[in-house]
Design a protein around this motif. Sequence first.
Motif, PDB file in Angstrom:
ATOM      1  N   LYS A 194      48.797  36.396  41.439  1.00 49.39           N
ATOM      2  CA  LYS A 194      49.053  37.159  43.038  1.00 49.39           C
ATOM      3  C   LYS A 194      48.067  37.530  44.012  1.00 49.39           C
ATOM      4  N   ASN A 195      46.722  37.111  43.178  1.00 44.09           N
ATOM      5  CA  ASN A 195      45.457  37.952  44.118  1.00 44.09           C
ATOM      6  C   ASN A 195      43.980  37.329  42.751  1.00 44.09           C
ATOM      7  N   ASP A 196      43.114  37.893  43.344  1.00 45.85           N
ATOM      8  CA  ASP A 196      41.600  37.321  42.146  1.00 45.85           C
ATOM      9  C   ASP A 196      42.005  38.141  40.844  1.00 45.85           C
ATOM     10  N   ALA A 197      42.410  39.513  41.203  1.00 43.27           N
ATOM     11  CA  ALA A 197      41.962  39.671  39.957  1.00 43.27           C
ATOM     12  C   ALA A 197      42.773  39.208  39.140  1.00 43.27           C
ATOM     13  N   GLU A 198      44.105  39.055  39.894  1.00 47.25           N
ATOM     14  CA  GLU A 198      45.302  38.692  38.471  1.00 47.25           C
ATOM     15  C   GLU A 198      44.832  37.190  38.383  1.00 47.25           C
ATOM     16  N   LEU A 199      44.366  36.663  38.849  1.00 48.90           N
ATOM     17  CA  LEU A 199      43.870  34.829  38.484  1.00 48.90           C
ATOM     18  C   LEU A 199      42.993  35.054  37.932  1.00 48.90           C
ATOM     19  N   LYS A 200      41.834  36.184  37.534  1.00 52.61           N
ATOM     20  CA  LYS A 200      40.612  36.011  36.667  1.00 52.61           C
ATOM     21  C   LYS A 200      41.319  37.019  35.034  1.00 52.61           C
ATOM     22  N   GLU A 201      42.310  37.763  34.940  1.00 63.08           N
ATOM     23  CA  GLU A 201      43.004  38.070  33.966  1.00 63.08           C
ATOM     24  C   GLU A 201      43.766  36.661  33.494  1.00 63.08           C
ATOM     25  N   TYR A 202      44.087  35.779  34.095  1.00 63.11           N
ATOM     26  CA  TYR A 202      44.231  34.266  33.706  1.00 63.11           C
ATOM     27  C   TYR A 202      43.257  34.007  32.611  1.00 63.11           C
ATOM     28  N   TRP A 203      42.371  33.882  33.640  1.00 66.38           N
ATOM     29  CA  TRP A 203      40.946  32.979  32.704  1.00 66.38           C
ATOM     30  C   TRP A 203      40.398  34.095  31.873  1.00 66.38           C
ATOM     31  N   ARG A 204      41.071  34.860  31.917  1.00 69.19           N
ATOM     32  CA  ARG A 204      40.435  35.716  29.724  1.00 69.19           C
ATOM     33  C   ARG A 204      41.590  35.296  29.668  1.00 69.19           C
ATOM     34  N   LYS A 205      42.395  35.656  29.658  1.00 73.45           N
ATOM     35  CA  LYS A 205      43.664  35.523  28.819  1.00 73.45           C
ATOM     36  C   LYS A 205      43.421  34.020  28.129  1.00 73.45           C
TER      37      LYS A 205
END
Length: 167
Positions: free
Chosen positions: A146-157
């Motif tokens: 949805k946004n950059d924070a969620e994209l960063k969470e994707y990369w973390r996982k």
Amino acid sequence: LRGPVLFSVVALTFLFAAFYPKAINPEQKESMIVRTLLTYMKQLHYNPKDVNDEFSITLYDYYLDRVDGARRFLTQEQIDQLATYRTQLDDEAKQGTFEFFNESLSLLDAGIDKAKTYYPEILDEPFDFTPEEYFELDSEKRPYAKNDAELKEYWRKSLKYDVLTRI
């Protein structure tokens, strides 16, 4: 003998430079290529397609699937921003403009640059494998972040998954 050879080389160089075609603006060249492709597609393709809004939608979906089908760089906000072009690609092709492609490449480059900043930040801390987490591997089932924070969470996982599979 050296004089005539040297003179010939210099003369040929100047002659070539004098008749060398002028540099063409890259956008003009791209526009000409697209228009030529459209003409050939209509005249020579075994199953010609009408270049209309339906064609535009198909091209739009195909293009996004190829540039970020894994949904790793673009967010839903950016996809929504690009969606205004969904039915305009046929018009852009006919006019020889490239607003959609220029904007999409700009967003993609920015997304790749963001991902590069996420790596060191995420890998700076050790992963905690005790919490139970879910990570969708099938990109077709996974929506855009949805946004950059969620994209960063994707990369973390994603990075955590890569580390776990190597261990």
